[in-house]
Design an enzyme around this catalytic site. Sequence first.
Site, PDB file in Angstrom:
ATOM      1  N   ALA A  10       0.812  -1.215   0.000  1.00  0.00           N
ATOM      2  CA  ALA A  10       0.000   0.000   0.000  1.00  0.00           C
ATOM      3  C   ALA A  10       0.851   1.274   0.000  1.00  0.00           C
ATOM      4  O   ALA A  10       0.315   2.366  -0.152  1.00  0.00           O
ATOM      5  CB  ALA A  10      -0.924   0.012   1.219  1.00  0.00           C
ATOM      6  N   CYS A  11       2.149   1.136   0.150  1.00  0.00           N
ATOM      7  CA  CYS A  11       3.060   2.285   0.254  1.00  0.00           C
ATOM      8  C   CYS A  11       3.732   2.553  -1.091  1.00  0.00           C
ATOM      9  O   CYS A  11       4.389   1.676  -1.648  1.00  0.00           O
ATOM     10  CB  CYS A  11       4.117   1.999   1.317  1.00  0.00           C
ATOM     11  SG  CYS A  11       5.429   3.223   1.407  1.00  0.00           S
ATOM     12  N   GLY A  12       3.595   3.765  -1.587  1.00  0.00           N
ATOM     13  CA  GLY A  12       4.194   4.138  -2.865  1.00  0.00           C
ATOM     14  C   GLY A  12       5.711   4.031  -2.861  1.00  0.00           C
ATOM     15  O   GLY A  12       6.307   3.534  -3.816  1.00  0.00           O
ATOM     16  N   ARG A  15       6.601   0.392  -3.009  1.00  0.00           N
ATOM     17  CA  ARG A  15       6.360  -0.157  -4.357  1.00  0.00           C
ATOM     18  C   ARG A  15       7.456   0.283  -5.324  1.00  0.00           C
ATOM     19  O   ARG A  15       7.949  -0.514  -6.134  1.00  0.00           O
ATOM     20  CB  ARG A  15       4.989   0.263  -4.886  1.00  0.00           C
ATOM     21  CG  ARG A  15       3.830  -0.432  -4.219  1.00  0.00           C
ATOM     22  CD  ARG A  15       2.510  -0.200  -4.956  1.00  0.00           C
ATOM     23  NE  ARG A  15       2.227   1.188  -5.258  1.00  0.00           N
ATOM     24  CZ  ARG A  15       1.559   2.026  -4.462  1.00  0.00           C
ATOM     25  NH1 ARG A  15       1.102   1.602  -3.295  1.00  0.00           N
ATOM     26  NH2 ARG A  15       1.332   3.261  -4.832  1.00  0.00           N
TER      27      ARG A  15
END
Length: 114
Positions: A10-12, A15
């Site tokens: 969920a973390c940019g 990712r």
Amino acid sequence: MKATIWHNPACGTSRKTLALLEETPGVELTVVEYLKQPYEADKLRQLFEAANISARDALRLRGTDAAERGMTDWDDEAIIAAMAANPAYVERPFVETEKGVRLCRPMEKVQDIL
């Protein structure tokens, strides 16, 4: 080179760091989704020591109640215990290779250990 990323999909930043690792030739990657497979306190201590940071430096404030709970004033062992009980308190992502460990915020810090 072997690399392990402690990843939150969920973390940019997590990712993007994962994508960079996947695109790096010769990297044999292990992905640990730490919200599903939480850290053990000993592993947290090892990561922090290898990254040359304190538990407080790795404490995630954004999106957690850590500040409201006063965790920024806790000693490292109390913070580590809270992180082991609730991995959302750990900032992300951590990456470990044979060249070291980095808290990859910003993601470019991963280059130091590749």
